[in-house]
Motif scaffolding. Structure first.
Motif, PDB file in Angstrom:
ATOM      1  N   TRP A 155     -10.372  19.190   2.641  1.00  8.62           N
ATOM      2  CA  TRP A 155      -9.938  20.043   2.246  1.00  8.62           C
ATOM      3  C   TRP A 155      -9.454  20.697   3.687  1.00  8.62           C
ATOM      4  N   SER A 202     -13.765  14.259   3.944  1.00  9.33           N
ATOM      5  CA  SER A 202     -15.211  14.289   3.931  1.00  9.33           C
ATOM      6  C   SER A 202     -15.853  12.925   4.870  1.00  9.33           C
ATOM      7  N   ASP A 257      -5.247  14.153  -6.274  1.00  7.30           N
ATOM      8  CA  ASP A 257      -6.673  14.225  -5.907  1.00  7.30           C
ATOM      9  C   ASP A 257      -7.223  12.739  -4.987  1.00  7.30           C
ATOM     10  N   THR A 306     -11.582  11.693   0.017  1.00 11.94           N
ATOM     11  CA  THR A 306     -12.103  13.813   0.043  1.00 11.94           C
ATOM     12  C   THR A 306     -11.284  14.314   1.220  1.00 11.94           C
ATOM     13  N   ARG A 340     -11.660   6.868  -3.509  1.00 11.20           N
ATOM     14  CA  ARG A 340     -11.191   7.741  -3.316  1.00 11.20           C
ATOM     15  C   ARG A 340     -11.551   8.332  -2.143  1.00 11.20           C
TER      16      ARG A 340
END
Length: 747
Positions: free
Chosen positions: A368, A344, A397, A366, A364
């Motif tokens: 994909w 991200s 996660d 992220t 965190r």
């Protein structure tokens, strides 16, 4: 030196001007020569004595008591004192009475050129814009002359330039430095050093002079246009690149600096004008090419754009140096690849407090899979960037957890790389840098900024400064450090005065230090900061007492203070002391071991030493031996010796343990044993192993009391033994023995 003597009489003021040389004892002023002598001393017959009083009388000026001649005894300096007011009176040598009223006169000292000009600063700093025209003022320097400006040319100054030509010039009368050469370019040379001279006597030969240095810097103006290094550039982008992602960077050069080097990039033409955009990185002044629309390798593989760069702040005075813009062609290639997972963000910055507990989630990431299949992604941390295992990332996660306590003072930043991998295709992997910034928490106390070797002179006075101290703190508060200094308790010898600028002064509170009485003082200084939570520490300042001269220069100190300046550093001295202490410990250890080997128990028999039962084969002296043992000791335990050492081991204490005497209540055998057991349990000299202690105890006795002759020694008086005959035939022999003995003693 030229002197004006103003002699003020009762009704008139007379001025006399004389020339003299400083320090010449010749006559400066004679009342007799000027017609101002006393009326009673017209013939100089010695009946009049002149007395001089006032400023400098007797020290700088002296008067001949008989003639009234005035002399100067010392060199006179107008800069120290320009006027002297003196008074003279005439008295009779016979009656010592004043013959006339006291007369006052003023001596005015005229100036000579004995002071050179001095500038207010030894070094000046100035700046002027580059490309300034000739005659542009840079800086005014001013010199001062202590001589009298109202008399002659002693204080009339003329300025000239000794170094810095042909770039600069100086106004002779005002000291203004000006540009002397046109078109001075900062990009060619930025720094200049100019030497200015100020000379008195209007610059004439023989005048005194002084100099100063002026460092002049050329400041930047926008006189250099931006230019690309190449006419064309080539970049490439993956078809999987996201909108807004950076394709590449290009940069133009500008010789200016600061805001004059600010540039603006723009795409002005090309088939990729709608696909790509460009913006300026204000920090690096680079043109950053980004993606505006998604790329498709199958539709178009190459894009071309024309990029223009220009200055944002153009100075109209230098438009002739332009144009202040340039262009270049950028070719962008589209690459067809199997797209890995996409994060991200291209870079993550995580801020975490240094007191964060272990196991807490600090951030965190992220990612994909951009492919149509959307395969699941797993996360991991590159082990090469996490060798100390400070962090852990959740596989599913992407949450990052701290495995260890973080310390900002050890490391302010932790840079790790997070990997995102397709589970179905491990070859498809992407990486994102994660910058973890450890935020400061006030967890360190301030301490001395350095080791201070402080000394105090024996002849020091109270209130004298002996040391200025400062502090340092490993923490970095947002508002900056603010340290406070104080003493942990009142000290009769020294005090601390906080300067409120993160420094403090150590002052003496008394005088009369003596290094033979005490060679060093230890001053505990409490240092506190102003952050939250406040941290405080106590640092000890060692102050040595030294012998000094009148100027306060150290001559000699104690033995330690003399060794340090001679070349032996503090670290070396500490090492030597540690070696000496280590050797002493080794010697003490060997001595203790040797002493332990020599230590033997007193039990030398072949009996079982574990029971500690000692047997003796000594035979007593029988009933007639009244000195062998006192039976009264067994009958009355409280009369036993208060200090009995164990005989089964060698005593190790210098003073034996004193056992308390048995109490009178221990009359029963059970009570006696319990009392003895408690005494042995509390005995520090008892051995650490099981031991057997034996005691002799006799009860309260029968009605007849003891029949032993041993007790007879405990009494001093005579006894009656007639009662033995009434005890029966069992005691007849005993009655005959003692009754007969008593009868013979009486006869």
């Amino acid at each position: 030196m030229l002197l004006f003597i103003i002699y003020k009489c009762m009704c008139s003021l007379n001025v006399f001007m004389l020339n003299t040389v400083p320090g010449d004892p010749s006559v400066l002023f004679s009342p007799r020569c000027s017609g101002l002598t006393s009326r009673n001393d017209r013939i100089g017959d010695g009946t009049v004595r002149y007395i001089l009083t006032g400023e400098g009388a007797g020290t700088i000026f002296q008067i001949d008591e008989k003639s009234g001649d005035l002399h100067a005894t010392k060199k006179l300096d107008r800069e120290e004192k320009a006027f002297y007011t003196l008074r003279v009176k005439a008295v009779s040598t016979r009656t010592n009475r004043s013959l006339e009223p006291e007369t006052e006169f003023v001596i005015k000292i005229h100036d000579i050129n004995d002071n050179e000009p001095k500038f207010s600063k030894a070094i000046y700093t100035a700046s002027v814009p580059e490309m300034s025209s000739v005659g542009t003022s840079v800086l005014e320097v001013t010199a001062m002359d202590a001589d009298d400006a109202s008399y002659g040319n002693s204080a009339k100054l003329v300025y000239s330039i000794l170094q810095g030509q042909p770039y600069f010039s100086v106004e002779p009368d005002t000291g203004w430095i000006k540009i002397a050469l046109p078109d001075m370019d900062r990009e060619v040379r930025e720094q200049y050093q100019v030497v200015i001279q100020a000379k008195d006597m209007a610059g004439q030969m023989g005048g005194l002079s002084g100099t100063t240095t002026v460092n002049i810097s050329l400041t930047d103006v926008n006189d250099s246009p931006p230019r690309f290094s190449y006419s064309s550039y080539q970049l490439s982008a993956l078809e999987s690149a996201q909108i807004g992602s950076v394709v590449g960077r290009i940069k133009a050069k500008d010789g200016d600096e600061g805001e004059n080097a600010d540039m603006e990039y723009d795409i002005v033409d090309g088939d990729g004008r709608d696909i790509f955009s460009i913006y300026t990185d204000r920090i690096t002044q680079e043109g950053v090419v980004t993606l505006k629309k998604k790329l498709d390798y199958e539709q178009q593989r190459v894009y071309t754009v024309k990029v223009e760069v220009c200055n944002t702040n153009v100075d109209p005075r230098f438009l002739s140096f332009g144009p202040f813009k340039d262009t270049a062609t950028v070719k962008i290639l589209t690459q067809d690849v199997d797209e890995p997972p996409v994060f991200s963000q291209s870079q993550y910055v995580i801020e975490v407090q240094e007191d964060t507990l272990k196991g807490m989630v600090i951030g965190r990431v992220t990612a994909w899979d951009p492919d149509s299949t959307h395969h699941p992604v797993k996360y991991s941390i590159d082990k090469h960037t996490n060798r100390d295992r400070f962090f852990h990332i959740d596989v599913s996660d992407g949450s990052i957890t701290a495995l260890q306590s973080l310390d900002r003072e050890s490391s302010k930043w932790h840079n790790i790389s997070v990997l995102a991998t397709e589970i179905n295709n491990p070859q498809q992997m992407s990486r994102a840098p994660v910058l973890i910034k450890v935020l400061d928490v006030n967890d360190n106390a301030p301490e001395f900024a350095m080791y201070y070797e402080t000394f105090v002179c024996e002849n020091v006075k109270a209130g004298q400064l002996i040391q200025t101290i400062s502090a340092t703190d490993m923490d970095e508060p947002l508002d900056g450090h603010k340290f406070m200094f104080s003493l942990s308790f009142s000290n009769p010898n020294f005090t601390v005065l906080d300067n409120e600028d993160n420094t403090a002064r150590i002052l003496t509170r008394r005088s009369g230090f003596n290094r033979h009485e005490l060679s060093a003082y230890y001053l505990p200084v409490v240092i506190s900061d102003n952050d939250y939570p406040a941290q405080t520490s106590t640092s000890t300042l060692t102050i040595r007492v030294c012998g000094c001269d009148r100027s306060g220069n150290m001559r000699s100190c104690s033995v330690e203070a003399l060794v340090l300046p001679a070349g032996l550093s503090t670290g070396a001295l500490v090492a030597v002391l540690l070696c000496i202490i280590l050797l002493l410990m080794i010697v003490v250890l060997f001595s203790a071991l040797k002493k332990q080997r020599r230590k033997k128990t007193l039990i030398m028999s072949k009996e079982d030493v574990r029971d500690n039962v000692v047997s003796y084969n000594d035979e007593g002296g029988g009933e007639e031996d009244t000195q062998a043992f006192d039976i009264g000791t067994l009958r009355h335990p409280e009369t036993m010796e208060s200090s009995k050492q164990r005989r089964d081991i060698i005593p190790e204490m210098l003073f034996s343990y004193h056992r308390p005497s048995p109490t009178a209540e221990c009359t029963d055998v059970r009570d006696f044993i319990n009392c003895r057991l408690e005494e042995n349990n509390a005995d520090p000299s008892a051995p650490p192993y099981d031991s057997l202690a034996t005691y002799a105890f006799e009860g309260s006795g029968s009605i007849a009391e003891s029949l032993s002759s041993l007790e007879s020694s405990a009494t001093d008086g005579d006894h009656e033994y007639e009662f033995l005959s009434s005890w029966g035939p069992q005691f007849k022999k005993l009655a005959d023995m003692y009754i007969g003995k008593d009868s013979s003693r009486n006869t």
